[in-house]
Design an enzyme around this catalytic site. Structure first.
Site, mmCIF file in Angstrom:
data_model
loop_
_atom_site.group_PDB
_atom_site.id
_atom_site.type_symbol
_atom_site.label_atom_id
_atom_site.label_comp_id
_atom_site.label_asym_id
_atom_site.label_seq_id
_atom_site.Cartn_x
_atom_site.Cartn_y
_atom_site.Cartn_z
ATOM 1 N N GLN A 41 2.364 34.193 35.832
ATOM 2 C CA GLN A 41 2.189 34.781 34.451
ATOM 3 C C GLN A 41 2.528 36.079 34.318
ATOM 4 O O GLN A 41 2.100 36.943 35.305
ATOM 5 C CB GLN A 41 0.886 34.349 33.861
ATOM 6 C CG GLN A 41 0.191 33.073 34.179
ATOM 7 C CD GLN A 41 -1.372 32.867 34.014
ATOM 8 O OE1 GLN A 41 -1.801 32.125 32.772
ATOM 9 N NE2 GLN A 41 -2.308 33.538 34.460
ATOM 10 N N HIS A 71 -0.884 32.126 38.292
ATOM 11 C CA HIS A 71 -1.386 30.972 37.528
ATOM 12 C C HIS A 71 -1.833 29.778 38.520
ATOM 13 O O HIS A 71 -3.074 29.347 38.365
ATOM 14 C CB HIS A 71 -0.446 30.293 36.417
ATOM 15 C CG HIS A 71 -0.925 29.364 35.552
ATOM 16 N ND1 HIS A 71 -0.287 28.706 34.774
ATOM 17 C CD2 HIS A 71 -2.246 28.567 35.768
ATOM 18 C CE1 HIS A 71 -0.978 27.864 34.105
ATOM 19 N NE2 HIS A 71 -2.134 27.616 34.725
ATOM 20 N N HIS A 128 -10.752 25.545 38.566
ATOM 21 C CA HIS A 128 -9.635 24.246 37.850
ATOM 22 C C HIS A 128 -8.525 24.246 38.661
ATOM 23 O O HIS A 128 -7.948 22.847 38.942
ATOM 24 C CB HIS A 128 -9.264 24.809 36.578
ATOM 25 C CG HIS A 128 -8.262 24.224 35.895
ATOM 26 N ND1 HIS A 128 -8.318 23.122 35.101
ATOM 27 C CD2 HIS A 128 -7.047 24.611 36.039
ATOM 28 C CE1 HIS A 128 -7.163 22.744 34.711
ATOM 29 N NE2 HIS A 128 -6.231 23.502 34.995
ATOM 30 N N GLU A 129 -7.729 25.431 39.396
ATOM 31 C CA GLU A 129 -6.647 25.080 40.140
ATOM 32 C C GLU A 129 -6.866 24.325 41.467
ATOM 33 O O GLU A 129 -6.163 23.633 41.945
ATOM 34 C CB GLU A 129 -6.080 26.659 40.388
ATOM 35 C CG GLU A 129 -5.693 27.274 39.183
ATOM 36 C CD GLU A 129 -4.551 26.583 38.355
ATOM 37 O OE1 GLU A 129 -3.526 25.949 39.145
ATOM 38 O OE2 GLU A 129 -4.564 26.404 37.265
ATOM 39 N N LYS A 132 -7.749 20.632 40.486
ATOM 40 C CA LYS A 132 -6.761 19.872 39.850
ATOM 41 C C LYS A 132 -5.306 19.814 40.853
ATOM 42 O O LYS A 132 -4.884 18.589 40.945
ATOM 43 C CB LYS A 132 -6.352 20.443 38.503
ATOM 44 C CG LYS A 132 -5.303 19.624 37.777
ATOM 45 C CD LYS A 132 -5.045 20.242 36.435
ATOM 46 C CE LYS A 132 -3.711 19.265 35.645
ATOM 47 N NZ LYS A 132 -3.718 20.007 34.530
ATOM 48 N N HIS A 133 -5.037 20.929 41.429
ATOM 49 C CA HIS A 133 -3.660 21.122 42.259
ATOM 50 C C HIS A 133 -4.133 21.313 43.620
ATOM 51 O O HIS A 133 -3.318 20.306 44.410
ATOM 52 C CB HIS A 133 -2.955 22.152 41.530
ATOM 53 C CG HIS A 133 -2.765 22.103 40.103
ATOM 54 N ND1 HIS A 133 -1.711 21.299 39.807
ATOM 55 C CD2 HIS A 133 -3.183 23.019 39.072
ATOM 56 C CE1 HIS A 133 -1.836 21.698 38.312
ATOM 57 N NE2 HIS A 133 -2.442 22.476 38.053
#
Length: 273
Positions: A41, A71, A128-129, A132-133
């Protein structure tokens, strides 16, 4: 007594098998990924939109961030889709405690809102990262610590901010650069074509891609020509783009006075956090 023990053992075994089956079912429902995307980012573009501050927002630091921040590292498919939330391995901040100085500096949240977690609730951007990923990076990356350590290593090894500066592309509000020049500067150093994402003519994200062995690969169709690659890699960007700077809300104006009373209040909140 023996009967009760047998009953308990049978129940425990059934519970273990149920958990194992549930976990494997999640894996079975989403095939193994094809490649990685390292998403970066540009804080100047995002922080220019900041309207209020909080202690967790990197945009509210006393000095503006003048380098690309992380990010995330995403596991993607070649067809343009991606797996997500592949297991219930929730984020545990204790597992990455030794990485916290680097995470806070190079992977800060640029918003005050908390990030959505895969199976309910909200948390820091790292939760979150990972959920989710990161959980979809198996079998290349097998645990939370390695996900964050690997991402930080890639970020350091391929220092996009330095690559652009060496090519004469620097952050300045008044400077405009050809989007093709930005793509070419990364391609020449990295060895593969990146992907640019813009907002109102300013770079918001720059993404570089890797094969599963972490060798560089194009983020666009490998069969296209160089000019087609440049066009596709900056499809959301105009011909001329910028890497803007910003003034944090906690800064005063040139006369040493705070810009608004709202900024004064926010400054006090940040200072006391």
């Amino acid at each position: 007594m023996a009967s009760n023990l047998r009953h308990f053992s049978s129940f425990a075994l059934a519970l273990i098998l149920s958990i194992s089956f549930s976990s494997s079912s999640v894996w079975a429902s989403q095939r193994e990924f094809d490649y990685f995307v390292l998403a970066l980012q540009w804080p100047g573009t995002i922080c220019a939109q900041t309207r209020h501050c909080c202690s967790s927002n990197g945009c509210c630091r006393s000095e503006p961030i003048t380098y690309f921040t992380l990010h995330g590292l995403w596991a993607d498919y070649d067809d343009g889709t991606w797996p997500s939330c592949c297991t219930r391995a929730g984020f545990d901040i204790n597992k990455v405690e030794s990485l916290m100085p680097e995470l806070q500096k190079y992977w800060p949240s640029l918003y005050c809102t908390s990030s959505k977690r895969c199976f309910g609730g909200k948390g820091p951007i790292w939760a979150h990262e990972w959920e989710k990923h990161g959980t979809c990076s198996y079998p290349v990356i097998q645990d939370e610590y390695n996900y964050f350590a690997t991402t930080l290593n890639l970020y350091t090894k391929y220092n996009v901010t330095r690559i652009l500066e060496n090519a004469g592309i620097d952050a300045a509000n008044s400077a405009k650069y050809l989007s093709g020049e930005v793509v070419s500067a990364i391609k020449n150093e990295f060895g593969a074509t990146p992907l640019l994402v813009c907002r109102h003519g300013s770079v918001e994200e720059l993404r570089i891609c890797f094969n599963k062995d972490f060798s560089p690969r194009d983020c666009v169709n490998e069969s296209s020509t160089l000019m087609e690659d440049i066009s596709k890699s900056s499809s959301s960007c105009p011909r001329y783009i910028s890497l803007p700077t910003y003034e944090p809300l906690v800064h005063g104006d040139l006369r040493g006075k705070l810009v608004t009373s709202e900024r004064t209040n926010m400054n006090r909140l940040v200072a006391s956090a």
